[in-house]
Motif scaffolding. Structure first.
Motif, PDB file in Angstrom:
ATOM      1  N   CYS A  28      -0.844 -17.514  -0.482  1.00 20.35           N
ATOM      2  CA  CYS A  28      -1.503 -16.813   0.623  1.00 20.35           C
ATOM      3  C   CYS A  28      -0.550 -15.756   1.181  1.00 20.35           C
ATOM      4  CB  CYS A  28      -1.878 -17.795   1.736  1.00 20.35           C
ATOM      5  SG  CYS A  28      -3.100 -19.013   1.234  1.00 20.35           S
ATOM      6  N   SER A  29      -1.113 -14.715   1.693  1.00 15.98           N
ATOM      7  CA  SER A  29      -0.340 -13.595   2.207  1.00 15.98           C
ATOM      8  C   SER A  29       0.339 -13.932   3.532  1.00 15.98           C
ATOM      9  CB  SER A  29      -1.276 -12.408   2.388  1.00 15.98           C
ATOM     10  OG  SER A  29      -0.626 -11.350   3.024  1.00 15.98           O
ATOM     11  N   ASN A  30       1.408 -13.212   3.812  1.00 11.58           N
ATOM     12  CA  ASN A  30       2.117 -13.345   5.086  1.00 11.58           C
ATOM     13  C   ASN A  30       1.414 -12.607   6.207  1.00 11.58           C
ATOM     14  OD1 ASN A  30       4.132 -14.578   3.588  1.00 11.58           O
ATOM     15  ND2 ASN A  30       5.226 -12.667   3.295  1.00 11.58           N
ATOM     16  N   ASP A  31       0.352 -11.905   5.883  1.00 10.24           N
ATOM     17  CA  ASP A  31      -0.275 -11.064   6.894  1.00 10.24           C
ATOM     18  C   ASP A  31      -0.841 -11.853   8.064  1.00 10.24           C
ATOM     19  OD1 ASP A  31      -2.510 -12.088   5.579  1.00 10.24           O
ATOM     20  OD2 ASP A  31      -3.552 -10.173   5.509  1.00 10.24           O
ATOM     21  N   GLU A  32      -1.016 -13.155   7.872  1.00  6.85           N
ATOM     22  CA  GLU A  32      -1.507 -13.970   8.991  1.00  6.85           C
ATOM     23  C   GLU A  32      -0.534 -13.940  10.162  1.00  6.85           C
ATOM     24  OE1 GLU A  32      -4.317 -15.840  11.029  1.00  6.85           O
ATOM     25  OE2 GLU A  32      -4.580 -15.194   8.954  1.00  6.85           O
ATOM     26  N   LEU A  33       0.754 -13.818   9.873  1.00  8.88           N
ATOM     27  CA  LEU A  33       1.744 -13.710  10.949  1.00  8.88           C
ATOM     28  C   LEU A  33       1.470 -12.461  11.793  1.00  8.88           C
ATOM     29  CD1 LEU A  33       4.943 -14.582   8.892  1.00  8.88           C
ATOM     30  CD2 LEU A  33       3.784 -16.073  10.531  1.00  8.88           C
ATOM     31  N   ALA A  34       1.245 -11.355  11.121  1.00 10.61           N
ATOM     32  CA  ALA A  34       0.964 -10.103  11.837  1.00 10.61           C
ATOM     33  C   ALA A  34      -0.397 -10.135  12.505  1.00 10.61           C
ATOM     34  CB  ALA A  34       1.047  -8.928  10.865  1.00 10.61           C
ATOM     35  N   LEU A  35      -1.377 -10.755  11.854  1.00 11.05           N
ATOM     36  CA  LEU A  35      -2.721 -10.821  12.438  1.00 11.05           C
ATOM     37  C   LEU A  35      -2.721 -11.618  13.735  1.00 11.05           C
ATOM     38  CD1 LEU A  35      -4.820 -11.344   9.199  1.00 11.05           C
ATOM     39  CD2 LEU A  35      -4.724  -9.277  10.620  1.00 11.05           C
ATOM     40  N   GLU A  36      -1.977 -12.708  13.782  1.00 11.60           N
ATOM     41  CA  GLU A  36      -1.902 -13.503  15.008  1.00 11.60           C
ATOM     42  C   GLU A  36      -1.216 -12.710  16.118  1.00 11.60           C
ATOM     43  OE1 GLU A  36      -0.308 -17.395  14.407  1.00 11.60           O
ATOM     44  OE2 GLU A  36      -2.054 -18.043  13.258  1.00 11.60           O
ATOM     45  N   PHE A  37      -0.142 -12.016  15.781  1.00 14.21           N
ATOM     46  CA  PHE A  37       0.515 -11.174  16.773  1.00 14.21           C
ATOM     47  C   PHE A  37      -0.466 -10.104  17.265  1.00 14.21           C
ATOM     48  CE2 PHE A  37       2.538  -7.095  17.630  1.00 14.21           C
ATOM     49  CZ  PHE A  37       3.278  -7.417  18.752  1.00 14.21           C
ATOM     50  N   LEU A  68       5.121  -3.301  12.450  1.00 15.04           N
ATOM     51  CA  LEU A  68       4.101  -3.961  11.630  1.00 15.04           C
ATOM     52  C   LEU A  68       3.053  -2.952  11.151  1.00 15.04           C
ATOM     53  CD1 LEU A  68       3.713  -7.274  13.612  1.00 15.04           C
ATOM     54  CD2 LEU A  68       4.823  -6.964  11.383  1.00 15.04           C
ATOM     55  N   LYS A  69       2.686  -2.025  11.998  1.00 15.02           N
ATOM     56  CA  LYS A  69       1.745  -0.973  11.578  1.00 15.02           C
ATOM     57  C   LYS A  69       2.364  -0.095  10.500  1.00 15.02           C
ATOM     58  CE  LYS A  69      -1.100  -0.710  15.670  1.00 15.02           C
ATOM     59  NZ  LYS A  69      -1.415  -0.014  16.901  1.00 15.02           N
ATOM     60  N   GLN A  70       3.638   0.175  10.632  1.00 11.19           N
ATOM     61  CA  GLN A  70       4.345   1.010   9.662  1.00 11.19           C
ATOM     62  C   GLN A  70       4.267   0.406   8.262  1.00 11.19           C
ATOM     63  OE1 GLN A  70       8.466   1.595  10.670  1.00 11.19           O
ATOM     64  NE2 GLN A  70       8.982   2.421   8.684  1.00 11.19           N
ATOM     65  N   TRP A  71       4.331  -0.903   8.172  1.00  9.87           N
ATOM     66  CA  TRP A  71       4.366  -1.566   6.870  1.00  9.87           C
ATOM     67  C   TRP A  71       3.041  -2.210   6.491  1.00  9.87           C
ATOM     68  CZ3 TRP A  71       9.534  -3.657   8.854  1.00  9.87           C
ATOM     69  CH2 TRP A  71      10.525  -2.694   8.677  1.00  9.87           C
ATOM     70  N   SER A  72       1.976  -1.784   7.139  1.00  2.80           N
ATOM     71  CA  SER A  72       0.663  -2.307   6.764  1.00  2.80           C
ATOM     72  C   SER A  72       0.057  -1.412   5.681  1.00  2.80           C
ATOM     73  CB  SER A  72      -0.260  -2.392   7.977  1.00  2.80           C
ATOM     74  OG  SER A  72      -0.538  -1.097   8.454  1.00  2.80           O
ATOM     75  N   GLY A  73      -1.001  -1.886   5.082  1.00  7.30           N
ATOM     76  CA  GLY A  73      -1.705  -1.100   4.077  1.00  7.30           C
ATOM     77  C   GLY A  73      -1.326  -1.461   2.659  1.00  7.30           C
ATOM     78  N   GLN A  74      -2.157  -1.037   1.756  1.00  5.15           N
ATOM     79  CA  GLN A  74      -2.003  -1.366   0.337  1.00  5.15           C
ATOM     80  C   GLN A  74      -0.690  -0.855  -0.253  1.00  5.15           C
ATOM     81  OE1 GLN A  74      -4.245  -3.449  -0.782  1.00  5.15           O
ATOM     82  NE2 GLN A  74      -3.127  -3.665  -2.686  1.00  5.15           N
ATOM     83  N   SER A  75      -0.187   0.267   0.269  1.00  6.28           N
ATOM     84  CA  SER A  75       1.058   0.814  -0.279  1.00  6.28           C
ATOM     85  C   SER A  75       2.267  -0.064   0.025  1.00  6.28           C
ATOM     86  CB  SER A  75       1.291   2.228   0.247  1.00  6.28           C
ATOM     87  OG  SER A  75       1.428   2.223   1.648  1.00  6.28           O
ATOM     88  N   HIS A  76       2.102  -1.033   0.913  1.00  4.78           N
ATOM     89  CA  HIS A  76       3.187  -1.967   1.254  1.00  4.78           C
ATOM     90  C   HIS A  76       2.802  -3.415   0.914  1.00  4.78           C
ATOM     91  CE1 HIS A  76       5.445   1.170   3.286  1.00  4.78           C
ATOM     92  NE2 HIS A  76       4.316   1.548   3.845  1.00  4.78           N
ATOM     93  N   ALA A  77       1.952  -3.585  -0.084  1.00  2.90           N
ATOM     94  CA  ALA A  77       1.466  -4.922  -0.444  1.00  2.90           C
ATOM     95  C   ALA A  77       2.605  -5.882  -0.765  1.00  2.90           C
ATOM     96  CB  ALA A  77       0.492  -4.828  -1.619  1.00  2.90           C
ATOM     97  N   ASP A  78       3.691  -5.373  -1.324  1.00 10.36           N
ATOM     98  CA  ASP A  78       4.822  -6.231  -1.669  1.00 10.36           C
ATOM     99  C   ASP A  78       5.445  -6.881  -0.433  1.00 10.36           C
ATOM    100  OD1 ASP A  78       5.608  -3.560  -0.976  1.00 10.36           O
ATOM    101  OD2 ASP A  78       7.613  -3.951  -1.788  1.00 10.36           O
ATOM    102  N   PHE A  79       5.372  -6.207   0.701  1.00 12.12           N
ATOM    103  CA  PHE A  79       5.921  -6.728   1.949  1.00 12.12           C
ATOM    104  C   PHE A  79       5.189  -7.993   2.400  1.00 12.12           C
ATOM    105  CE2 PHE A  79       5.760  -6.623   6.692  1.00 12.12           C
ATOM    106  CZ  PHE A  79       7.096  -6.817   6.947  1.00 12.12           C
ATOM    107  N   TRP A  80       3.929  -8.121   2.031  1.00  9.22           N
ATOM    108  CA  TRP A  80       3.095  -9.219   2.507  1.00  9.22           C
ATOM    109  C   TRP A  80       3.056 -10.405   1.553  1.00  9.22           C
ATOM    110  CZ3 TRP A  80       2.544  -8.747   7.389  1.00  9.22           C
ATOM    111  CH2 TRP A  80       2.561  -7.480   7.944  1.00  9.22           C
ATOM    112  N   LYS A  81       3.773 -10.338   0.429  1.00 14.41           N
ATOM    113  CA  LYS A  81       3.859 -11.477  -0.496  1.00 14.41           C
ATOM    114  C   LYS A  81       4.828 -12.504   0.078  1.00 14.41           C
ATOM    115  CE  LYS A  81       2.701  -8.872  -4.593  1.00 14.41           C
ATOM    116  NZ  LYS A  81       3.166  -8.384  -5.884  1.00 14.41           N
ATOM    117  N   ARG A  82       4.555 -13.760  -0.178  1.00 15.46           N
ATOM    118  CA  ARG A  82       5.346 -14.840   0.424  1.00 15.46           C
ATOM    119  C   ARG A  82       6.833 -14.706   0.157  1.00 15.46           C
ATOM    120  NH1 ARG A  82       4.064 -19.977   2.420  1.00 15.46           N
ATOM    121  NH2 ARG A  82       2.148 -18.893   2.904  1.00 15.46           N
ATOM    122  N   GLU A  83       7.210 -14.407  -1.080  1.00 13.44           N
ATOM    123  CA  GLU A  83       8.635 -14.347  -1.407  1.00 13.44           C
ATOM    124  C   GLU A  83       9.359 -13.244  -0.627  1.00 13.44           C
ATOM    125  OE1 GLU A  83       6.362 -12.113  -4.628  1.00 13.44           O
ATOM    126  OE2 GLU A  83       6.163 -14.086  -3.714  1.00 13.44           O
TER     127      GLU A  83
END
Length: 107
Positions: A28-37, A68-83
């Motif tokens: 699962c993506s890490n984006d849940e952390l940002a979504l909750e914030f 978080l907005k700076q690193w959102s979007g498909q171009s930063h998909a690697d940022f949202w992977k668990r590892e």
């Protein structure tokens, strides 16, 4: 957002447990952390009106929202992977900014 990578991963496993049957949510993506914030941050105006938050506290969280907005979007998909929680230095930046914001809530 200020927690260590291990703590963040444990939290993500916990909140995804209903979906994973209690197994690891590593896929699962890490984006849940940002979504909750984001959910809480966008309620800041109402929280100020209700006396639950000060304008100073909201302002202290603005840099976290911006990063978080700076690193959102498909171009930063690697940022949202668990590892990435462990391997991507941008997560260290997020944690640092989040710790500064958190300090506004503990003073």
């Amino acid at each position: 957002m200020a927690a260590s990578a291990d703590e963040q991963a444990t939290y993500l496993d916990h909140i995804h447990a209903p979906l994973t049957g209690g197994l690891s949510a590593a896929s699962c993506s890490n984006d849940e952390l940002a979504l909750e914030f984001d959910d809480t941050f966008h309620a800041a105006g109402h929280m100020i009106d209700a006396g639950e938050l000060t304008p100073w506290q909201r302002d202290a969280a603005l840099p976290l929202d911006a990063i978080l907005k700076q690193w959102s979007g498909q171009s930063h998909a690697d940022f949202w992977k668990r590892e990435a929680l462990w391997s991507d230095p941008r997560w260290n930046d997020v944690r640092s900014v989040a710790k500064k914001a958190l300090a506004a809530f503990t003073q």
